[in-house]
Design a protein around this motif. Structure first.
Motif, short mmCIF file in Angstrom:
data_model
loop_
_atom_site.label_atom_id
_atom_site.label_comp_id
_atom_site.label_asym_id
_atom_site.label_seq_id
_atom_site.Cartn_x
_atom_site.Cartn_y
_atom_site.Cartn_z
N GLN A 12 0.82 -1.21 0.00
CA GLN A 12 0.00 0.00 0.00
C GLN A 12 0.85 1.26 0.00
O GLN A 12 0.42 2.30 -0.48
CB GLN A 12 -0.93 -0.02 1.22
CG GLN A 12 -2.01 -1.08 1.17
CD GLN A 12 -2.84 -1.09 2.43
OE1 GLN A 12 -2.64 -0.27 3.33
NE2 GLN A 12 -3.78 -2.02 2.50
N PHE A 13 2.06 1.18 0.51
CA PHE A 13 2.95 2.34 0.54
C PHE A 13 3.81 2.45 -0.72
O PHE A 13 3.90 3.50 -1.33
CB PHE A 13 3.85 2.25 1.78
CG PHE A 13 4.93 3.31 1.79
CD1 PHE A 13 4.64 4.61 2.13
CD2 PHE A 13 6.24 2.98 1.45
CE1 PHE A 13 5.63 5.59 2.13
CE2 PHE A 13 7.23 3.94 1.44
CZ PHE A 13 6.94 5.25 1.79
N TRP A 14 4.40 1.31 -1.12
CA TRP A 14 5.36 1.37 -2.22
C TRP A 14 4.70 1.49 -3.59
O TRP A 14 5.27 2.13 -4.49
CB TRP A 14 6.25 0.12 -2.21
CG TRP A 14 7.27 0.15 -1.12
CD1 TRP A 14 7.32 -0.62 0.00
CD2 TRP A 14 8.39 1.04 -1.04
NE1 TRP A 14 8.39 -0.28 0.80
CE2 TRP A 14 9.08 0.74 0.17
CE3 TRP A 14 8.89 2.05 -1.87
CZ2 TRP A 14 10.22 1.41 0.56
CZ3 TRP A 14 10.03 2.72 -1.48
CH2 TRP A 14 10.69 2.41 -0.28
N LEU A 15 3.54 0.92 -3.77
CA LEU A 15 2.89 1.00 -5.08
C LEU A 15 2.54 2.44 -5.46
O LEU A 15 2.89 2.89 -6.56
CB LEU A 15 1.64 0.11 -5.10
CG LEU A 15 0.89 0.06 -6.45
CD1 LEU A 15 1.83 -0.42 -7.55
CD2 LEU A 15 -0.33 -0.85 -6.35
N PRO A 16 1.88 3.22 -4.59
CA PRO A 16 1.63 4.64 -4.95
C PRO A 16 2.91 5.42 -5.13
O PRO A 16 3.00 6.30 -6.00
CB PRO A 16 0.81 5.16 -3.75
CG PRO A 16 0.21 3.95 -3.13
CD PRO A 16 1.23 2.87 -3.31
N THR A 17 3.94 5.11 -4.29
CA THR A 17 5.22 5.81 -4.42
C THR A 17 5.87 5.53 -5.78
O THR A 17 6.40 6.43 -6.44
CB THR A 17 6.17 5.40 -3.29
OG1 THR A 17 5.56 5.69 -2.03
CG2 THR A 17 7.48 6.17 -3.40
N LEU A 18 5.81 4.27 -6.20
CA LEU A 18 6.38 3.88 -7.48
C LEU A 18 5.65 4.57 -8.64
O LEU A 18 6.27 5.08 -9.58
CB LEU A 18 6.32 2.37 -7.64
CG LEU A 18 6.86 1.81 -8.98
CD1 LEU A 18 8.33 2.16 -9.15
CD2 LEU A 18 6.66 0.30 -9.04
#
Length: 225
Positions: A12-18
């Motif tokens: 949930q954190f890394w996907l939007p950041t990517l």
């Protein structure tokens, strides 16, 4: 087997950041390689009110001599070509507008699209586009600027709010006809790629009968954008 909660929280954190990072890289790559002009508020020139008034006066004078309402009804294309502004030559088309289209701001791109694809509305109202080029451009060392007058011509009977068609106006010879022009004027001082900056002026000219038969005088108003 169920996915551990900690992996779920990380996704949930890394996907939007990517996705955000990819978007930023895409924008930077586009700006660097496609030469999309970015015009900030500080790069906009501020026109003096006297300059706007001069443009308004020039356009109004040109429209006053643009023929009668009967001329617009009989042949609007040829009548539009008679619109002449001081220090300009009138063109049926300026190919540079299409050549530089990718460098035009959105408002000018939309205007050019309307000029190339007029909506079929019969003769009520009459749509026209007039391109101008400075008369001294042949001697100028720099590329001449781009100038476009997008024009809507309407006919109204005196005291009426609704438009009337050319057929209706011509059928009733006793009816007093009012000729109304509404325009958007787009211009830039120099047609240079990668730095296309335009000024815009909108307004209208109303020509009352019987002056609409020869169009020598009018009342008018304009506003800048």
């Amino acid at each position: 087997m169920a996915v551990p909660n900690r992996y779920s929280r990380l996704s949930q954190f890394w996907l939007p950041t990517l996705l955000f990072g990819l978007s930023v890289v895409s924008i930077l790559f586009t700006l660097r390689n496609d030469d999309i002009p970015v015009i900030g508020p500080k790069e906009r020139t501020v026109l003096d009110s006297s300059d706007l008034e001069a443009h308004r006066y020039t356009i109004n004078q040109a429209l006053q001599g643009a023929g009668s309402w009967k001329a617009w009804c009989e042949n609007s294309t040829e009548t539009a070509k008679t619109i002449a502004m001081a220090q300009f030559d009138t063109l049926g088309e300026d190919e540079r507008w299409s050549q530089y289209r990718r460098y035009l701001p959105q408002a000018e791109q939309d205007a050019l699209l309307r000029c190339h694809n007029p909506r079929a509305q019969g003769d009520r109202p009459i749509k026209s586009c007039i391109f101008f080029v400075p008369k001294s451009s042949a001697q100028a060392s720099a590329e001449p600027g781009l100038f476009l007058l997008e024009l809507t011509t309407e006919l109204r009977g005196v005291g009426r709010k609704n438009l009337i068609s050319c057929a209706e106006a011509l059928a009733d010879g006793s009816q007093a006809i009012e000729l109304d022009f509404f325009y958007s004027y787009y211009w830039t001082l120099h047609a240079q790629k990668k730095s296309m900056q335009f000024e815009r002026l909108t307004g209208g000219v109303r020509i009352f009968p019987p002056l609409a038969l020869s169009a020598p005088q009018s009342s008018s108003s304009s506003r800048a954008q």
